[in-house]
Design an enzyme around this catalytic site. Structure first.
Site, PDB file in Angstrom:
ATOM      1  N   HIS A 292      78.788  70.272  33.192  1.00  0.00           N
ATOM      2  CA  HIS A 292      80.184  70.694  33.349  1.00  0.00           C
ATOM      3  C   HIS A 292      80.681  70.470  34.769  1.00  0.00           C
ATOM      4  CE1 HIS A 292      81.110  72.956  29.437  1.00  0.00           C
ATOM      5  NE2 HIS A 292      80.007  72.267  29.243  1.00  0.00           N
ATOM      6  N   ASP A 293      79.778  70.459  35.748  1.00  0.00           N
ATOM      7  CA  ASP A 293      80.217  70.144  37.106  1.00  0.00           C
ATOM      8  C   ASP A 293      80.556  68.658  37.214  1.00  0.00           C
ATOM      9  OD1 ASP A 293      80.842  70.484  39.794  1.00  0.00           O
ATOM     10  OD2 ASP A 293      78.827  69.919  40.435  1.00  0.00           O
TER      11      ASP A 293
ATOM     12  N   VAL B 289      83.801  67.028  35.569  1.00  0.00           N
ATOM     13  CA  VAL B 289      85.123  67.414  36.079  1.00  0.00           C
ATOM     14  C   VAL B 289      85.113  67.274  37.604  1.00  0.00           C
ATOM     15  CG1 VAL B 289      86.893  69.215  36.076  1.00  0.00           C
ATOM     16  CG2 VAL B 289      85.269  69.071  34.168  1.00  0.00           C
TER      17      VAL B 289
ATOM     18  N   ASP C  71      80.347  67.708  42.413  1.00  0.00           N
ATOM     19  CA  ASP C  71      80.768  68.179  43.743  1.00  0.00           C
ATOM     20  C   ASP C  71      80.833  69.695  43.819  1.00  0.00           C
ATOM     21  OD1 ASP C  71      82.979  68.787  42.205  1.00  0.00           O
ATOM     22  OD2 ASP C  71      84.440  67.965  43.608  1.00  0.00           O
TER      23      ASP C  71
ATOM     24  N   SER D  95      82.481  71.696  42.148  1.00  0.00           N
ATOM     25  CA  SER D  95      83.819  72.273  41.897  1.00  0.00           C
ATOM     26  C   SER D  95      83.744  73.363  40.832  1.00  0.00           C
ATOM     27  CB  SER D  95      84.813  71.183  41.487  1.00  0.00           C
ATOM     28  OG  SER D  95      84.299  70.423  40.412  1.00  0.00           O
TER      29      SER D  95
ATOM     30  N   HIS E 247      70.116  69.304  24.476  1.00  0.00           N
ATOM     31  CA  HIS E 247      70.188  70.375  23.471  1.00  0.00           C
ATOM     32  C   HIS E 247      68.821  70.685  22.858  1.00  0.00           C
ATOM     33  CE1 HIS E 247      74.805  69.694  22.900  1.00  0.00           C
ATOM     34  NE2 HIS E 247      74.511  70.330  24.011  1.00  0.00           N
TER      35      HIS E 247
ATOM     36  N   ASP F 232      67.695  74.554  19.518  1.00  0.00           N
ATOM     37  CA  ASP F 232      66.506  73.979  18.883  1.00  0.00           C
ATOM     38  C   ASP F 232      65.603  75.154  18.499  1.00  0.00           C
ATOM     39  OD1 ASP F 232      64.039  72.968  18.238  1.00  0.00           O
ATOM     40  OD2 ASP F 232      63.646  72.075  20.203  1.00  0.00           O
TER      41      ASP F 232
ATOM     42  N   THR G 191      61.411  74.803  19.292  1.00  0.00           N
ATOM     43  CA  THR G 191      60.829  74.913  20.644  1.00  0.00           C
ATOM     44  C   THR G 191      61.975  75.103  21.648  1.00  0.00           C
ATOM     45  OG1 THR G 191      60.860  72.492  20.815  1.00  0.00           O
ATOM     46  CG2 THR G 191      58.774  73.496  20.142  1.00  0.00           C
TER      47      THR G 191
ATOM     48  N   ASP H 192      61.512  68.875  25.152  1.00  0.00           N
ATOM     49  CA  ASP H 192      60.732  67.849  24.448  1.00  0.00           C
ATOM     50  C   ASP H 192      61.692  67.020  23.580  1.00  0.00           C
ATOM     51  OD1 ASP H 192      61.435  69.562  22.436  1.00  0.00           O
ATOM     52  OD2 ASP H 192      59.421  70.336  22.077  1.00  0.00           O
TER      53      ASP H 192
END
Ligand code: HEM
Length: 328
Positions: free
Chosen positions: A70-71, A74, A78, A80, A193, A247, A250, A255
């Protein structure tokens, strides 16, 4: 200007990827030895902070990894996303479920004691995500540093730049391409994920409970038994803060189980399932599901590309004294 891995090799259990500017001779803006003179223990201090936080709370690696995504999407990588205040990225609804901020703040506080004004929050976010993956059992990746912190953070920039689970494949590809990430990067980075959890609201539109309490599949690409498990964990009257493991097999291990889940029609989000159903991505899903080493190699390359999106270097930006606020 897009930065690309220009050389890649694997030795002694470590992936090395060199980054160079695609259209210039300068390869030294982000370097592997950036803090070697100014703060030699910088990476160790970040790693120790992430390790002790993860020992106390095993959900930390997932939070740190998502925070990087997410940094970087957008305003580039940096930091933000860390800035607090009305109307900042952090205040946008797409970011309210982000976590891991306190781990970044702890690492920064430590670094400010030993190397004041030296290590950027942007580098800490990248290093922490890299370490989170390693601590969860994923590949060891060497990453160049030297990023500087941005001064701009606007909630209005979040929606146009962050992928939503309802996105079509074409929409996801378009957004990833706009960040310099390929179709293969999309498939590989979605492998994140394999750890972490999600709120029921992020996928509950894929099934319904009828008046007799029986499962009704809305998205038929979902395995029936899996949808039943999800419905039990996320009933219609579930508390909005209820989460499930992305998941379930695990959840705390980095993995290639995520890809095996996709093949078993057990991808949690619609944006996961589509990677199997779309002809453009199915083959790579199958190959990553078969071989963890191939996944780790791909991960090392794609992670480097993610961690290099729109970086600020040299005279750009600043080195914040505290991650939630700009220096001014
Ligand atoms: C490709 C499109 C993607 C979509 C649509 C997507 C969407 C989501 C959503 C909806 C959640 C659950 C948030 C919640 O309810 O709390 C989530 C969790 C997560 N995402 Fe993604 N994501 C994508 C790609 C990525 C990428 C590229 C990364 C990192 C490289 C990533 C890392 C994670 C992690 C680690 C979690 C678990 C967070 C936690 O445990 O707190 N995702 N994602």
């Amino acid at each position: 200007m897009e930065k690309r891995p220009t050389a890649f090799f694997y030795t002694h259990g470590v992936f090395f990827v060199w980054l160079c500017l695609a259209a210039s001779a300068s390869c030294d803006e982000l370097t592997l030895s950036f803090y070697s003179a100014s703060c030699p223990s910088a990476e160790l201090m970040v790693k120790n902070t992430v390790r002790s936080a993860s020992d106390m709370d095993p959900t930390i690696p997932g939070k740190l990894l998502r925070l990087l995504f997410h940094d970087c999407f957008v305003e580039g990588c940096d930091a933000s996303v860390l800035l607090q205040g009305t109307g900042t990225e952090r205040s946008d609804p797409a970011n309210t479920s982000l976590g891991g901020f306190s781990v970044i703040d702890s690492a920064k506080r430590l670094l400010e004691i030993f190397c004041p004004g030296t290590v950027s929050c942007a580098d800490i976010v990248v290093l922490a995500a890299r370490d989170a993956v390693e601590i969860a059992g994923g590949p060891v990746v060497q990453i160049p540093t030297g990023r500087r912190d941005g001064k701009v953070s606007a909630a209005s920039n979040v929606r146009p730049n962050i992928v939503d689970t309802s996105f079509t494949m074409d929409e996801m590809i378009k957004l990833f391409l706009s960040k310099g990430l390929s179709l293969d990067d999309l498939v590989t980075l979605s492998g994140a994920h394999t750890i972490g959890s999600a709120h029921c609201g992020a996928f509950s539109d894929r099934f319904q409970q009828d008046s007799k309490g029986k499962l009704k599949l809305i998205d038929t690409s979902l395995d029936n038994a899996y949808a039943g498990e999800l419905m039990r964990q996320c009933p219609a009257d579930a508390n909005p803060s209820t989460t499930v493991k992305i998941d379930p097999n695990t959840s705390f291990v980095f993995d290639n189980q995520y890809y095996q889940n996709l093949i078993a029609h057990r991808g949690l989000f619609q944006s996961d399932s589509v990677l199997l159903t779309d002809d453009r991505t199915r083959k790579l899903v199958e190959s990553l599901a078969q071989d963890k080493v191939i996944f780790f190699e791909s991960w090392a390359q794609s992670f480097l590309k993610l961690a290099s999106i729109g970086v600020k270097t040299g005279e750009e930006g600043e080195i914040r004294a505290s991650c939630p606020t700009t220096n001014a």
